[in-house]
Design a protein around this motif. Structure first.
Motif, short mmCIF file in Angstrom:
data_model
loop_
_atom_site.label_atom_id
_atom_site.label_comp_id
_atom_site.label_asym_id
_atom_site.label_seq_id
_atom_site.Cartn_x
_atom_site.Cartn_y
_atom_site.Cartn_z
N SER A 66 38.38 53.42 109.57
CA SER A 66 37.39 54.45 109.27
C SER A 66 38.08 55.53 108.43
O SER A 66 38.97 56.23 108.92
N GLU A 67 37.69 55.64 107.17
CA GLU A 67 38.37 56.56 106.26
C GLU A 67 38.24 58.01 106.72
O GLU A 67 39.19 58.79 106.66
N ASN A 68 37.05 58.38 107.19
CA ASN A 68 36.84 59.76 107.65
C ASN A 68 37.69 60.06 108.88
O ASN A 68 38.32 61.12 108.97
N TYR A 69 37.72 59.13 109.83
CA TYR A 69 38.51 59.32 111.05
C TYR A 69 40.00 59.38 110.71
O TYR A 69 40.75 60.17 111.28
N LEU A 70 40.42 58.52 109.77
CA LEU A 70 41.82 58.49 109.35
C LEU A 70 42.22 59.81 108.70
O LEU A 70 43.26 60.39 109.02
N GLN A 71 41.37 60.31 107.80
CA GLN A 71 41.68 61.57 107.11
C GLN A 71 41.76 62.73 108.09
O GLN A 71 42.66 63.58 108.00
N LYS A 72 40.82 62.76 109.05
CA LYS A 72 40.80 63.83 110.05
C LYS A 72 42.10 63.85 110.85
O LYS A 72 42.72 64.90 111.04
N ASN A 73 42.54 62.68 111.28
CA ASN A 73 43.73 62.63 112.13
C ASN A 73 45.01 62.84 111.34
O ASN A 73 45.98 63.38 111.88
N GLN A 76 45.08 66.59 111.11
CA GLN A 76 45.48 67.15 112.39
C GLN A 76 46.97 66.93 112.65
O GLN A 76 47.66 67.81 113.17
N THR A 91 37.52 70.63 111.70
CA THR A 91 36.52 69.91 110.90
C THR A 91 35.50 70.92 110.37
O THR A 91 35.50 72.09 110.77
N GLU A 165 31.82 66.46 125.81
CA GLU A 165 31.61 65.48 124.75
C GLU A 165 30.19 64.94 124.68
O GLU A 165 29.78 64.38 123.67
#
Length: 451
Positions: A66-73, A76, A91, A165
């Motif tokens: 997941s590109e978005n998840y990868l970029q976020k982490n 971080q 975010t 959550e």
């Protein structure tokens, strides 16, 4: 007798001086260049390793990426690499939430909670106008189940994660007086009530400040004026468990309370010191005490330290959180943001601060039970509040006796205790203050400002 030098000698001396200056400049430039090149090289190595990891993963990873998840982490991870607990990546949604909280609004359920002695979730604070408040939840309620799962069975941390959550709606089961009731709460945006006030003891005003946001100064001034209209004799400002937040709004309130002076100076990355906020000559001439504890954080720590530094109030409680640095939000091009530590404010406070923590002048702790149930304690069962009441009353008594002495109405019996109480009088007044008492109208008209 004046000695003359030849034109040739003068030219030679000038050349030597110029050469010396060039050498110094060149040496300094080389050092700066080497430093920058070292930094550039380190960054190049970091980017190269990251690129190598990315290529290796994409060629060999079995799962989907997941590109978005990868970029976020990745983002971080970079901020975690600073090894600074107060710097972080946000975010776009988290950034907007932070902006709204600074303006005095928040999004959520509107409860502050803690672990109860039995392991359930104890509701300590319910914010007025919040979903929890509208649902009828009250301080002292126990959350015994979250999303249909028993809190003791899944554990406190897991239950808290479920509540945090699950969005936008979350179901909880509450126990009140042994009776259980089910609630379905929907997160929503609501205005934060960051200040409450009341009168206790012998006409002593208590102002509780939960946090500092854009609406806090207005709420504080309203509470202060109401208390002064009730002719309170003294003031206790409760900063316990105040999460700090915005230094600007803490200093706006300090400006109302304190005479002219520096409120906040910051030592930046380059070592230079800048004065951020100052106060004017108007102040509140009431005996004051400040309550602090380990949950007093950031701007609240500065607030307590300034009240002591100006001699306007004593501090009572336990050592604070130790957050003596300043963070700023920087929005990124993709709508996300980073919170970065940009300076330190405690450098000039001397013995008032130890390892970033404000040291109370009167250290008074709470038992484990009192700490867990701190929001449910009566005034009589709160030892920190009781100490503050004793101290403020002693200052009031000393002031009255001093005034009687100045008016020539002190009896011989009174005179024997006057000397012993003069120090208490000094404790309650800022050095250099006059006997002038600011009227309620002036307090209302007072405007806050940045330095």
């Amino acid at each position: 007798m004046n000695k003359k030098i030849s034109l040739g000698m003068a030219v030679s001396i000038a050349a030597i001086v110029a050469a010396f200056a060039v050498v110094i400049t060149y040496t300094a430039a080389i050092r700066v260049f080497d430093s920058r090149m070292s930094s550039v090289t380190e960054r190049q190595n970091m980017y190269q390793i990251l690129s190598e990891i990315d290529m290796t993963v994409r060629q060999n990873y079995y799962g989907d990426i997941s590109e978005n998840y990868l970029q976020k982490n990745i983002s971080q991870g970079y901020m975690l690499g600073l090894d600074d607990a107060f710097s972080s990546y946000l975010t776009a949604d988290e950034y907007q939430l932070a902006v709204n909280e600074g303006l005095g609004y928040t999004f959520g359920l509107g409860m502050d909670v803690d672990r109860s002695g039995e392991g359930y979730i104890l509701v300590n604070v319910v914010y007025k106008g919040s979903p929890a408040d509208k649902a009828g939840i009250m301080p002292g309620d126990l959350i015994v189940a979250a999303e249909g799962k028993d809190v003791l069975a899944i554990g406190y941390e897991k239950a808290m994660s479920l509540i945090a959550e699950t969005s936008p709606k979350v179901s909880v089961t509450l126990s009140r007086g042994g009776k259980k009731s089910a609630y379905e709460l929907t997160r929503s945006k609501f205005e934060t009530k960051s200040v409450t006030h009341r009168v206790t003891g012998e006409s002593i005003g208590v102002i509780k400040i939960y946090e500092f946001n854009a609406k806090t100064p207005e709420q504080f001034n309203s509470a202060l004026n109401k208390l002064r209209n009730q002719n309170v004799n003294g003031l206790i400002i409760d900063l316990r468990d105040n999460g700090g937040d915005n230094y600007q709004y803490a200093c706006e309130i300090l400006d109302t309370l304190l005479p002219a002076g520096k409120l906040m100076s910051v030592t930046g990355k380059d070592g230079n010191v800048s004065i951020r906020y100052t106060s004017d000559t108007k102040f509140i001439d009431l005996p004051m005490e400040v309550l602090i504890n380990e949950g007093t954080d950031g701007a609240a720590e500065l607030f307590a330290a300034d009240m002591m530094r100006f001699g306007a109030a004593e501090s009572i409680g336990t050592r604070t959180a130790g957050h003596d640095t300043v963070q700023e939000l920087f929005q990124l091009s993709n709508g996300c943001a980073v919170r970065i530590t940009t300076g330190r404010w405690s450098d000039d406070l001397g013995e008032l601060i130890a390892e970033g923590k404000v040291i109370p002048q009167f250290e008074v702790g709470l038992t484990s039970y009192q700490r867990i149930n701190r929001y449910l304690l009566s005034d009589e069962s709160d030892p920190q509040l009781q100490t503050a009441l004793d101290r403020v009353n002693s200052v009031i008594a000393a002031r009255k006796e001093a005034e009687a002495e100045e008016n020539g109405t002190v009896t011989p019996t009174d005179a024997t205790t006057t000397t012993a109480k003069k120090d208490a009088k000094k404790d309650g007044k800022t050095e250099g203050k006059t006997d002038k008492t600011e009227t309620t109208e002036k307090a209302t008209e007072k405007t806050t400002k940045k330095g």
